[in-house]
Design an enzyme around this catalytic site. Structure first.
Site, PDB file in Angstrom:
ATOM      1  N   SER A  48      41.316  43.582  42.161  1.00 35.87           N
ATOM      2  CA  SER A  48      40.280  42.982  43.001  1.00 35.87           C
ATOM      3  C   SER A  48      40.519  41.540  43.386  1.00 35.87           C
ATOM      4  CB  SER A  48      38.919  43.104  42.320  1.00 35.87           C
ATOM      5  OG  SER A  48      38.381  44.376  42.567  1.00 35.87           O
ATOM      6  N   TYR A  93      28.114  44.869  42.442  1.00 39.22           N
ATOM      7  CA  TYR A  93      29.531  44.969  42.800  1.00 39.22           C
ATOM      8  C   TYR A  93      29.845  46.363  43.328  1.00 39.22           C
ATOM      9  CZ  TYR A  93      34.489  43.769  42.274  1.00 39.22           C
ATOM     10  OH  TYR A  93      35.797  43.478  42.502  1.00 39.22           O
ATOM     11  N   SER A  94      30.353  46.424  44.546  1.00 41.01           N
ATOM     12  CA  SER A  94      30.725  47.702  45.145  1.00 41.01           C
ATOM     13  C   SER A  94      32.016  47.533  45.926  1.00 41.01           C
ATOM     14  CB  SER A  94      29.624  48.221  46.068  1.00 41.01           C
ATOM     15  OG  SER A  94      30.059  49.376  46.772  1.00 41.01           O
ATOM     16  N   ASN A  95      33.026  48.286  45.557  1.00 41.30           N
ATOM     17  CA  ASN A  95      34.299  48.224  46.266  1.00 41.30           C
ATOM     18  C   ASN A  95      34.177  48.661  47.723  1.00 41.30           C
ATOM     19  OD1 ASN A  95      36.107  47.421  44.048  1.00 41.30           O
ATOM     20  ND2 ASN A  95      35.455  49.356  43.147  1.00 41.30           N
ATOM     21  N   GLY A 138      40.960  41.190  38.461  1.00 43.33           N
ATOM     22  CA  GLY A 138      41.242  42.513  38.973  1.00 43.33           C
ATOM     23  C   GLY A 138      41.573  43.498  37.878  1.00 43.33           C
TER      24      GLY A 138
END
Length: 387
Positions: free
Chosen positions: A104, A197-199, A342
């Site tokens: 990330s 948090y959302s990818n 990440g």
């Protein structure tokens, strides 16, 4: 690969408390004994090097196959560190400043590209998603006409996290497939009402970059960020490229608490795309975050927007706040570090930089699955920045 394996692979970002512990205490001790001979001694005769001690502890006490770090001090001097083994099968050493999958941390690169486009007046942070992707983002409680670009970058859109719903198959995924996976599920909340948090947010941001520029996201990141910051060991893998180009430690994954460590170094990274696909080194990450904070990648107005934060303690720990693809964390020695972090199959990284020129990146070669190890990894970064 079975569904429970994906449970451990899903998040290029860090999600506290959502992964099962991958190493039992006995297994961690066994790995520590195996790698004990590879632990580095103190770096100077004046006393133990606290960064090296932190890396040794990540291997010996937390059971990480390897740990590596790059640290830049206020005067611009860089030190690199390693502990453990780069390849458990051959007992090869950890490559100094080896390449790793940075997960990330990729989000910060994407956010920089978006903000550059804002500075060029080709985009606006308060435009809605439909301005660029008309009709694409729709679902139960989801409407791209109500979600802004700013909310994507700051994780306040309410879009469900697609990595929670990936199937069992490890294969090449297109960005549109990843978005479609998310849109089969209802919104987590109304846009702007919460932080989570959302990818998926960064998949949409990446698609917007491609629509605005007419070029692949990988090319835009390369020419606008990687080349501009002088990053010589950072790249966005091409479709189908499961390898890591330069010297690197192997990455490992344990499917169950009592299962063996599996070498998962080579894996198709397309399931992460704009949310976590980049490969880099610790020194390159330090150079990137240093260039960003110094204003060499964004004009002052856009950098200020990037550093405008909301609370994010639930995911990133006490005192943490999230800006536009950038995390601030309080340092035990005072002040803030700015960076990201990440998680990717086989690798976990934490990176931070300060306004006075310090920077540190620490990586381990398996995903962190418990709170104690997470704290120890973050403490290693703090130790490096507070020397």
């Amino acid at each position: 690969m079975r569904g429970q394996t994906w449970q451990g692979l899903r998040s290029p970002g860090h999600h506290r408390g959502t992964r099962r512990r991958a190493l039992t205490a006995a297994a961690a001790a066994a790995i520590g004994v195996m790698t004990l001979g590879a632990l580095a001694p103190p770096a100077t005769s004046a006393g133990p090097d606290t960064v090296q001690q932190a890396l040794n502890a990540l291997v010996h006490d937390d059971g990480m196959p390897a740990a590596l770090a790059s640290v830049k001090d206020r005067d611009g001097r860089t030190r690199t560190y390693t502990a453990g083994l780069g390849d458990l099968a051959t007992h090869a050493p950890v490559p100094v400043d080896g390449q790793i999958r940075i997960g990330s941390n990729t989000k910060t690169f994407v956010a920089v590209v978006v903000l550059q486009l804002v500075a060029e007046r080709r985009m606006d942070l308060d435009d809605d998603v439909d301005t660029y992707l008309p009709g694409l983002v729709r679902g139960k409680g989801i409407d791209g006409r109500r979600i802004t670009v700013r909310q994507l970058l700051q994780q306040t859109s309410g879009l469900p996290n697609y990595t929670n719903y990936l199937g069992d198959e490890v294969r090449y995924y297109t960005p549109r497939e990843l978005l479609a996976t998310a849109l089969r599920h209802p919104a987590d909340f109304d846009p702007g009402k919460k932080w989570a948090y959302s990818n998926t947010n960064y998949i949409v941001a990446g698609l917007i970059v491609q629509k605005v520029t007419g070029r692949p996201l990988a090319e835009e990141i390369d020419r606008r960020v990687i080349k501009r910051a002088g990053l010589r060991h950072t790249y966005f893998p091409a479709p189908g490229d499961a390898s890591i180009r330069e010297p690197h430690p192997h990455g490992y994954y344990r499917e169950s608490a009592d299962g063996p460590l599996r070498d998962i170094t080579e894996i198709d990274p397309s399931w992460a795309w704009a949310a976590g696909q980049l490969i880099s080194t610790g020194s390159d990450l330090n150079r990137f975050f240093g260039a960003l904070l110094a204003g060499r990648l964004l004009p002052p107005a856009q950098l200020a927007q990037m550093r405008s934060t909301v609370p994010a303690e639930a995911t990133f720990g006490p005192g943490a706040r999230y800006g536009l693809g950038l995390v601030s964390r309080p340092l035990p020695c005072g002040g803030l570090s700015w960076g990201h972090g990440g998680s990717f199959p086989g690798y976990e990284t934490r990176s931070g930089a300060t306004d006075d020129g310090r920077a540190a990146s620490v990586a381990v070669t398996t995903q962190v699955t418990d709170e104690a190890s997470r704290r120890n990894l973050e403490r290693a970064v703090d130790t490096a920045l507070c020397r």
